[in-house]
Scaffold this motif. Structure first.
Motif, short mmCIF file in Angstrom:
data_model
loop_
_atom_site.label_atom_id
_atom_site.label_comp_id
_atom_site.label_asym_id
_atom_site.label_seq_id
_atom_site.Cartn_x
_atom_site.Cartn_y
_atom_site.Cartn_z
N CYS A 1 6.77 11.49 -6.86
CA CYS A 1 6.57 10.13 -7.57
C CYS A 1 5.12 10.03 -7.99
O CYS A 1 4.49 10.34 -7.03
CB CYS A 1 7.26 8.95 -6.52
SG CYS A 1 9.02 9.28 -6.41
N LEU A 2 4.88 9.10 -8.82
CA LEU A 2 3.57 8.41 -9.11
C LEU A 2 2.89 7.87 -7.88
O LEU A 2 3.39 6.95 -7.72
CB LEU A 2 3.57 7.71 -10.40
CG LEU A 2 2.12 7.24 -11.03
CD1 LEU A 2 1.37 8.49 -11.39
CD2 LEU A 2 2.37 6.32 -12.02
N GLY A 3 1.78 8.31 -7.51
CA GLY A 3 1.17 7.71 -6.38
C GLY A 3 1.76 8.14 -5.01
O GLY A 3 1.64 7.47 -4.00
N GLY A 4 2.90 8.92 -4.87
CA GLY A 4 3.36 9.23 -3.60
C GLY A 4 4.20 8.02 -3.07
O GLY A 4 4.50 7.03 -3.77
N GLN A 5 4.12 7.95 -1.79
CA GLN A 5 4.59 6.79 -1.06
C GLN A 5 3.81 5.52 -1.11
O GLN A 5 4.22 4.55 -0.95
CB GLN A 5 5.03 7.15 0.38
CG GLN A 5 6.37 7.96 0.39
CD GLN A 5 6.64 8.02 1.78
OE1 GLN A 5 7.75 8.74 1.95
NE2 GLN A 5 6.00 7.97 2.86
N ASP A 6 2.56 5.76 -1.16
CA ASP A 6 1.35 4.78 -1.48
C ASP A 6 1.69 3.65 -0.26
O ASP A 6 1.52 2.53 -0.64
CB ASP A 6 1.36 4.12 -2.65
CG ASP A 6 0.31 3.40 -3.32
OD1 ASP A 6 -0.69 3.52 -2.51
OD2 ASP A 6 0.19 2.37 -4.05
N GLU A 7 1.76 4.23 0.89
CA GLU A 7 1.73 3.30 2.06
C GLU A 7 0.49 2.39 2.10
O GLU A 7 0.74 1.15 2.90
CB GLU A 7 2.17 3.96 3.18
CG GLU A 7 3.42 4.69 3.27
CD GLU A 7 3.43 5.63 4.68
OE1 GLU A 7 3.27 4.94 5.60
OE2 GLU A 7 4.38 6.47 4.44
N THR A 8 -0.67 2.78 1.40
CA THR A 8 -1.85 1.91 1.71
C THR A 8 -1.86 0.96 0.61
O THR A 8 -2.62 -0.09 0.34
CB THR A 8 -3.15 2.68 1.88
OG1 THR A 8 -3.01 3.47 0.64
CG2 THR A 8 -3.32 3.68 2.96
N GLY A 9 -1.15 1.12 -0.56
CA GLY A 9 -1.39 0.14 -1.79
C GLY A 9 -2.67 0.52 -2.73
O GLY A 9 -2.99 -0.47 -3.32
N THR A 10 -3.12 1.78 -2.54
CA THR A 10 -4.16 1.92 -3.35
C THR A 10 -4.17 2.21 -4.86
O THR A 10 -5.03 2.06 -5.52
CB THR A 10 -4.93 3.06 -2.80
OG1 THR A 10 -4.20 4.12 -2.69
CG2 THR A 10 -5.38 2.67 -1.57
#
Length: 190
Positions: free
Chosen positions: A101-110
């Motif tokens: 997925c684009l940005g992975g899980q992006d748990e930090t919101g970056t």
């Protein structure tokens, strides 16, 4: 006089009608809604996701909306490659986790490429998460903005090498192997 007024009125109605037709065609061509019914813990949920089905290859911010979700199950909303063997028109084939997925899980919101919907922990990542909004029959709804682009990673680009992509919802990292909340809205890039 009466004839001139009628002509002006007819012309105005024709222009308004043509404008409405154009708007109707634009919204139909630029967005799609996918529905799925799932049963989780004895409760049936009618999921619905509306997202654009086309976007600019260089990148675009898009709005994704959903209704009917289990408010106890967190989800990610993002752009992912459709896994091999998954037919987006047949939920019985949705046995593999949508990835990469684009940005992975992006748990930090970056990256802005995904959004986390979760009623319990959304405050941990205020840049890219939010709670469900209450919907009918206690179901959860959402409307979020994400950034999508054709190149998901250095080796995966939507539309190249047989890679097809979709804007998806999927269970969050607390239950990442649960496929019940997967919903695919295929997207192409121009």
């Amino acid at each position: 006089m009466r004839s001139a007024a009628r002509t002006v009125t007819r012309a105005a109605v024709a222009v308004i009608g043509a404008g409405a037709l154009t708007l109707g065609l634009a919204s139909t061509a630029s967005a799609a809604t996918v529905n799925r019914t799932v049963t989780d813990g004895g409760t049936t949920y009618n999921l619905s996701v509306t997202a654009p089905n086309t976007a600019a290859a260089a990148g675009a911010n898009v709005t994704v909306s959903g209704t009917g979700y289990n408010q106890s199950q967190g989800i990610y909303v993002g752009l992912c490659a459709i896994p091999a063997g998954v037919n987006v028109n047949n939920p019985a084939t949705w046995n593999s986790k949508p990835t990469p997925c684009l940005g992975g899980q992006d748990e930090t919101g970056t990256t802005g490429a995904s959004h986390w919907i979760n009623n319990d922990w959304h405050w941990l990542s205020p840049n890219n998460s939010s709670p469900y909004t209450p919907g009918a029959n206690g179901r959860g709804n959402f409307s979020v903005n994400i950034h999508v682009k054709a190149q998901i990673s250095s080796s995966v680009t939507c539309g190249q090498g047989g890679v097809t992509c979709a804007i998806v919802t999927r269970a969050d990292h607390f239950d990442s192997n649960d496929r019940k909340y997967d919903v695919y809205v295929p997207v192409t890039f121009s």
